[in-house]
Each structure stands twice: as structure tokens, then as C-alpha cells.
Design a protein around this motif. Structure first.
Motif, PDB file in Angstrom:
ATOM      1  N   MET A  48      16.273  15.727   7.500  1.00  0.00           N
ATOM      2  CA  MET A  48      16.400  15.217   6.136  1.00  0.00           C
ATOM      3  C   MET A  48      15.370  14.115   5.886  1.00  0.00           C
ATOM      4  O   MET A  48      15.258  13.161   6.666  1.00  0.00           O
ATOM      5  N   THR A  49      14.626  14.251   4.804  1.00  0.00           N
ATOM      6  CA  THR A  49      13.722  13.202   4.344  1.00  0.00           C
ATOM      7  C   THR A  49      14.075  12.902   2.885  1.00  0.00           C
ATOM      8  O   THR A  49      14.948  13.549   2.308  1.00  0.00           O
ATOM      9  N   HIS A  50      13.400  11.952   2.298  1.00  0.00           N
ATOM     10  CA  HIS A  50      13.588  11.752   0.853  1.00  0.00           C
ATOM     11  C   HIS A  50      12.364  12.246   0.100  1.00  0.00           C
ATOM     12  O   HIS A  50      12.426  13.221  -0.624  1.00  0.00           O
ATOM     13  N   GLN A  51      11.217  11.589   0.297  1.00  0.00           N
ATOM     14  CA  GLN A  51      10.006  11.997  -0.406  1.00  0.00           C
ATOM     15  C   GLN A  51       9.465  13.314   0.155  1.00  0.00           C
ATOM     16  O   GLN A  51       9.574  13.591   1.358  1.00  0.00           O
TER      17      GLN A  51
ATOM     18  N   GLU B 216       0.803  -1.230   0.000  1.00  0.00           N
ATOM     19  CA  GLU B 216       0.000   0.000   0.000  1.00  0.00           C
ATOM     20  C   GLU B 216       0.835   1.278   0.000  1.00  0.00           C
ATOM     21  O   GLU B 216       0.317   2.355  -0.304  1.00  0.00           O
ATOM     22  N   VAL B 217       2.140   1.200   0.320  1.00  0.00           N
ATOM     23  CA  VAL B 217       2.934   2.432   0.394  1.00  0.00           C
ATOM     24  C   VAL B 217       3.340   2.938  -0.979  1.00  0.00           C
ATOM     25  O   VAL B 217       3.675   4.116  -1.146  1.00  0.00           O
ATOM     26  N   GLY B 218       3.310   2.054  -1.993  1.00  0.00           N
ATOM     27  CA  GLY B 218       3.738   2.477  -3.319  1.00  0.00           C
ATOM     28  C   GLY B 218       5.159   3.022  -3.263  1.00  0.00           C
ATOM     29  O   GLY B 218       6.063   2.404  -2.724  1.00  0.00           O
ATOM     30  N   GLU B 219       5.345   4.215  -3.818  1.00  0.00           N
ATOM     31  CA  GLU B 219       6.655   4.874  -3.783  1.00  0.00           C
ATOM     32  C   GLU B 219       6.735   5.898  -2.644  1.00  0.00           C
ATOM     33  O   GLU B 219       7.594   6.784  -2.646  1.00  0.00           O
ATOM     34  N   GLY B 220       5.837   5.768  -1.674  1.00  0.00           N
ATOM     35  CA  GLY B 220       5.806   6.713  -0.560  1.00  0.00           C
ATOM     36  C   GLY B 220       6.753   6.329   0.569  1.00  0.00           C
ATOM     37  O   GLY B 220       7.261   5.211   0.629  1.00  0.00           O
ATOM     38  N   ALA B 221       6.973   7.278   1.469  1.00  0.00           N
ATOM     39  CA  ALA B 221       7.854   7.073   2.622  1.00  0.00           C
ATOM     40  C   ALA B 221       7.012   6.753   3.849  1.00  0.00           C
ATOM     41  O   ALA B 221       6.288   7.609   4.355  1.00  0.00           O
ATOM     42  N   TRP B 222       7.104   5.510   4.321  1.00  0.00           N
ATOM     43  CA  TRP B 222       6.380   5.082   5.518  1.00  0.00           C
ATOM     44  C   TRP B 222       7.325   5.070   6.699  1.00  0.00           C
ATOM     45  O   TRP B 222       8.378   4.424   6.653  1.00  0.00           O
ATOM     46  N   TYR B 223       6.953   5.808   7.768  1.00  0.00           N
ATOM     47  CA  TYR B 223       7.724   5.843   9.013  1.00  0.00           C
ATOM     48  C   TYR B 223       6.922   5.133  10.101  1.00  0.00           C
ATOM     49  O   TYR B 223       5.741   5.426  10.303  1.00  0.00           O
ATOM     50  N   SER B 224       7.555   4.241  10.830  1.00  0.00           N
ATOM     51  CA  SER B 224       6.889   3.483  11.885  1.00  0.00           C
ATOM     52  C   SER B 224       6.647   4.348  13.116  1.00  0.00           C
ATOM     53  O   SER B 224       7.227   5.436  13.271  1.00  0.00           O
ATOM     54  N   ASP B 225       5.801   3.838  14.032  1.00  0.00           N
ATOM     55  CA  ASP B 225       5.606   4.504  15.323  1.00  0.00           C
ATOM     56  C   ASP B 225       6.939   4.635  16.061  1.00  0.00           C
ATOM     57  O   ASP B 225       7.213   5.645  16.710  1.00  0.00           O
ATOM     58  N   GLU B 226       7.762   3.614  15.946  1.00  0.00           N
ATOM     59  CA  GLU B 226       9.054   3.632  16.626  1.00  0.00           C
ATOM     60  C   GLU B 226       9.942   4.760  16.104  1.00  0.00           C
ATOM     61  O   GLU B 226      10.560   5.495  16.879  1.00  0.00           O
ATOM     62  N   GLN B 227       9.991   4.902  14.789  1.00  0.00           N
ATOM     63  CA  GLN B 227      10.826   5.965  14.228  1.00  0.00           C
ATOM     64  C   GLN B 227      10.291   7.350  14.592  1.00  0.00           C
ATOM     65  O   GLN B 227      11.065   8.249  14.939  1.00  0.00           O
ATOM     66  N   LEU B 228       8.982   7.526  14.545  1.00  0.00           N
ATOM     67  CA  LEU B 228       8.403   8.830  14.875  1.00  0.00           C
ATOM     68  C   LEU B 228       8.582   9.170  16.352  1.00  0.00           C
ATOM     69  O   LEU B 228       8.813  10.333  16.702  1.00  0.00           O
TER      70      LEU B 228
ATOM     71  N   LEU C 111       5.672  11.762   1.633  1.00  0.00           N
ATOM     72  CA  LEU C 111       5.810  11.346   3.024  1.00  0.00           C
ATOM     73  C   LEU C 111       4.412  10.990   3.533  1.00  0.00           C
ATOM     74  O   LEU C 111       3.518  11.843   3.545  1.00  0.00           O
ATOM     75  N   ILE C 112       4.204   9.736   3.934  1.00  0.00           N
ATOM     76  CA  ILE C 112       2.853   9.231   4.178  1.00  0.00           C
ATOM     77  C   ILE C 112       2.233   9.814   5.449  1.00  0.00           C
ATOM     78  O   ILE C 112       1.127  10.354   5.419  1.00  0.00           O
ATOM     79  N   ARG C 113       2.917   9.749   6.580  1.00  0.00           N
ATOM     80  CA  ARG C 113       2.332  10.221   7.843  1.00  0.00           C
ATOM     81  C   ARG C 113       2.672  11.708   8.040  1.00  0.00           C
ATOM     82  O   ARG C 113       3.299  12.123   9.010  1.00  0.00           O
ATOM     83  N   ALA C 114       2.212  12.484   7.095  1.00  0.00           N
ATOM     84  CA  ALA C 114       2.614  13.887   7.012  1.00  0.00           C
ATOM     85  C   ALA C 114       1.981  14.752   8.099  1.00  0.00           C
ATOM     86  O   ALA C 114       2.620  15.696   8.597  1.00  0.00           O
TER      87      ALA C 114
END
Length: 353
Positions: A238-241, A207-219, A255-258
């Protein structure tokens, strides 16, 4: 030979020996000093995992930058596209002979075109040929692309994931940069740099496609990193998408969880966020700076600079951002590496609050 002449010759001989030993000692000392200063110049000296350099003193005249760094995005290093290798060499040659200090080099994703071992080996070969300041990076979507490559080395979506996993892509990146996670943080001359990375691609999360998914842990980790810096100094993220429109979460290529990302930045007045992914030429009229509650920059690309129709029309171009941090402002400038010039279309001097 008389006794007096013998003694005179002995005195001269001892004087010559003493002079030679003194010269040899000085030569050895210079050699040791040189080795301590140069640090060897190998790839291991460039990467995180070593102790961070001690903060340098601020500019003595009070007017110069206290910290400067170069941001390279979207290298797309590929043995199948020699132009990406040529463009990266041009960027490294410019950095090698740069007219101003560079304390750190940061790469914001898509280091390789397909994320495989051959791409990383080529990147290592490029980097190890230069004596560079400390190097930090995060992952882009292309750094997961090895799942599209079949056993014959062909790009093959029909047989994906071709016996490969997103986990292997993460491991490859982490091994190269000597990291325990795909995200990391550094303090350069007392200024925080936080690098976020997408943690999964379509093999694990279609479901993320080419998007950037960040986990709860990373956030949660990101929130902790931000909380360490409440002194008003600028924070560099620094991010990528890129982010989607304000008020919405992102999808593919974003960035998915924007919404959560933006909310986390609101308490901090001097945050500078940099992304890549779009490859847009600094000179094609595309928007590269946006002011939200933070300062938001879209970098161009080292490997493939694109026009507004996302075509690699200017194949000779290779671009990046140079950031100078002063006590009262941050100056961000676009750089054309192919001819080592500044780009007037990408020049922002922003006061700190």
C-alpha cells in the motif's frame, strides 16, 4: 402436613432450584462466549498493536476466497466538510452489512483533510461507532497539512508552518494507530500486507512538494519485508501517491524514489500494489489498473470522488476496492458505497503465477 408430603415438597423444591441454577449457568456461559467473540467493538479493538488474529482455515470447498479485505482511500475527514463525514458513514454502513467476508480494512492515506487533532477526533468518533475487522493505514500528504492552518483555524500559507512541524503530524498518526513508525506490516490469514508512508513534508523537506519521500531506512525495511515472502503467495503493498512513468523517479504528487521501488519488486511475481491520491471516479474512463512486473491499482476516494478535470462533480459518490484472494487468483472489484453496488467498470480477476 405429613412427613411423606413434606419430603415430596422438598424433592420438588430441590428439582426447581437445580433447574434454575442450570439455566443461570447456561445464560452466564452464553454471555461469556458472546464477550469473547465480540471483542468489545471499541476503537482500540480495531487498530494495530493488538496480537494479530490467528489464521482462519481456508475455504472448505476449495473454491472460495481464503482472505478478503476492503481498501478505503482518501477519506479527507473534515469538520468543515460534512460531506466527507457522510461519505465515510456510508462506507462503514456498507462494510457493517456486507454480503461477503471482510478480514481487514486498509486505508491508504489522506485520512483527514488537514491532519489536525479535530480531524482525528472526528475519524475516531466515526470508527468507534462500528464493529469492524482489524484496521491498518498509512499516511498521505494531507495528513501533514496542519502546518497550513494558523492559530485562528484558517488555511494560511503566508504564515506557514504556523508554529507546527512535520514531526507533530507523524506523532499524531502514530499515536492514533499505535505504531512506532509511520510505515508498518501485517500478516492477515498468512498473507503479507505492507504499508509504506511518506516520512516528511514541506516543513522538513520543501523539495518533496506533495510527493511521497521514503528514507533509506524505510526502503531497507521494505526490502526485508519482501524477502520474508518467497513462497509465491501474493504480497499486497500500500502506498498513497502514485508512481511516475516507468524509468523515472517521481516529483510532487508522485512516489519520489520510484526507480528503486520498482527494482525491489522485480524478483517477486505476485505483487499487488495499491495507491490512492488521484480520487478518480471508477466510472469516468480513467485508468485504474496497470500491469508492470507487478499488478498496479489506482483506488478512487471515499471522501471526494473526482472527474477527469479533478472536480468533485459527483458529491454523492463514495468508492473503494474490495479484494478477494483465492488460491489461484486475486479478484479486485470497485464498490460504490452510497448505493451499495458493484461497478462493472472496475472488475479485475488476475491469475497468480
Amino acid at each position: 402436613m405429613t412427613r411423606r408430603i413434606f419430603i415430596r415438597w422438598m424433592v420438588v423444591l430441590f428439582a426447581l432450584i437445580a433447574a434454575a441454577l442450570t439455566g443461570l449457568f447456561k445464560l452466564l456461559q452464553r454471555s461469556i462466549d458472546s464477550q469473547q467473540t465480540d471483542g468489545g467493538g471499541g476503537l482500540g479493538d480495531l487498530l494495530p498493536g493488538k496480537p494479530e488474529p490467528a489464521p482462519k482455515p481456508s475455504s472448505t470447498d476449495g473454491n472460495g476466497p481464503v482472505f478478503s479485505f476492503m481498501i478505503l482511500s482518501d477519506l479527507h475527514i473534515s469538520v468543515y466538510d460534512p460531506n466527507t463525514i457522510k461519505n465515510m458513514k456510508e462506507a462503514l454502513e456498507d462494510i457493517k452489512q456486507f454480503e461477503a467476508p471482510i478480514d481487514t480494512v486498509i486505508i491508504t492515506g489522506d485520512l483527514t483533510d488537514f491532519g489536525g487533532e479535530d480531524g482525528y477526533k472526528e475519524l475516531q468518533k466515526l470508527l468507534s461507532g462500528y464493529k469492524l475487522p482489524p484496521l491498518y493505514a498509512n499516511m498521505g500528504n494531507h495528513d501533514y497539512y496542519d502546518i497550513w492552518v494558523d492559530k485562528k483555524g484558517a488555511f494560511n500559507k503566508d504564515t506557514a508552518p504556523n508554529g507546527k512541524t512535520d514531526w507533530q503530524a507523524r506523532e499524531r498518526f502514530q499515536k492514533f494507530f499505535k505504531q512506532d513508525k509511520v510505515y508498518s506490516a501485517a500478516s492477515i490469514n498468512g498473507y503479507p500486507v505492507i504499508l509504506l508512508s511518506q516520512e516528511a513534508y514541506v516543513q522538513e523537506k520543501p523539495e518533496v512538494g506533495e510527493g511521497a519521500w521514503y528514507s533509506d531506512e524505510q526502503l531497507a525495511w521494505f526490502e526485508q519485508q519482501l524477502a520474508k515472502h518467497k513462497d509465491g503467495k501474493p504480497i499486497f503493498v500500500m502506498t498513497h501517491q502514485p508512481l511516475p512513468a516507468i524509468g523515472s523517479d517521481g516529483g510532487t504528487h508522485q512516489l519520489i524514489r520510484a526507480k528503486k521501488f520498482r527494482d525491489m519488486l522485480k524478483p517477486y511475481p505476485n505483487v499487488f500494489v495499491f495507491c490512492g491520491h488521484r480520487h478518480q471516479d471508477f466510472q469516468n474512463g480513467a485508468e485504474h489498473y496497470v500491469k508492470e512486473t507487478f499488478h498496479y491499482f489506482h483506488n478512487s476516494s471515499v471522501g471526494r470522488v473526482l472527474n477527469r478535470n479533478f472536480q468533485n462533480a459527483g458529491q454523492d459518490k463514495s468508492q473503494g476496492l474490495y479484494v478477494q484472494v483465492y488460491k489461484d487468483r486475486v479478484h479486485v472489484r470497485g464498490r460504490e458505497f452510497s448505493n451499495r453496488t458493484w461497478l462493472k467498470e472496475a472488475d479485475w480477476s488476475l491469475k497468480l503465477t
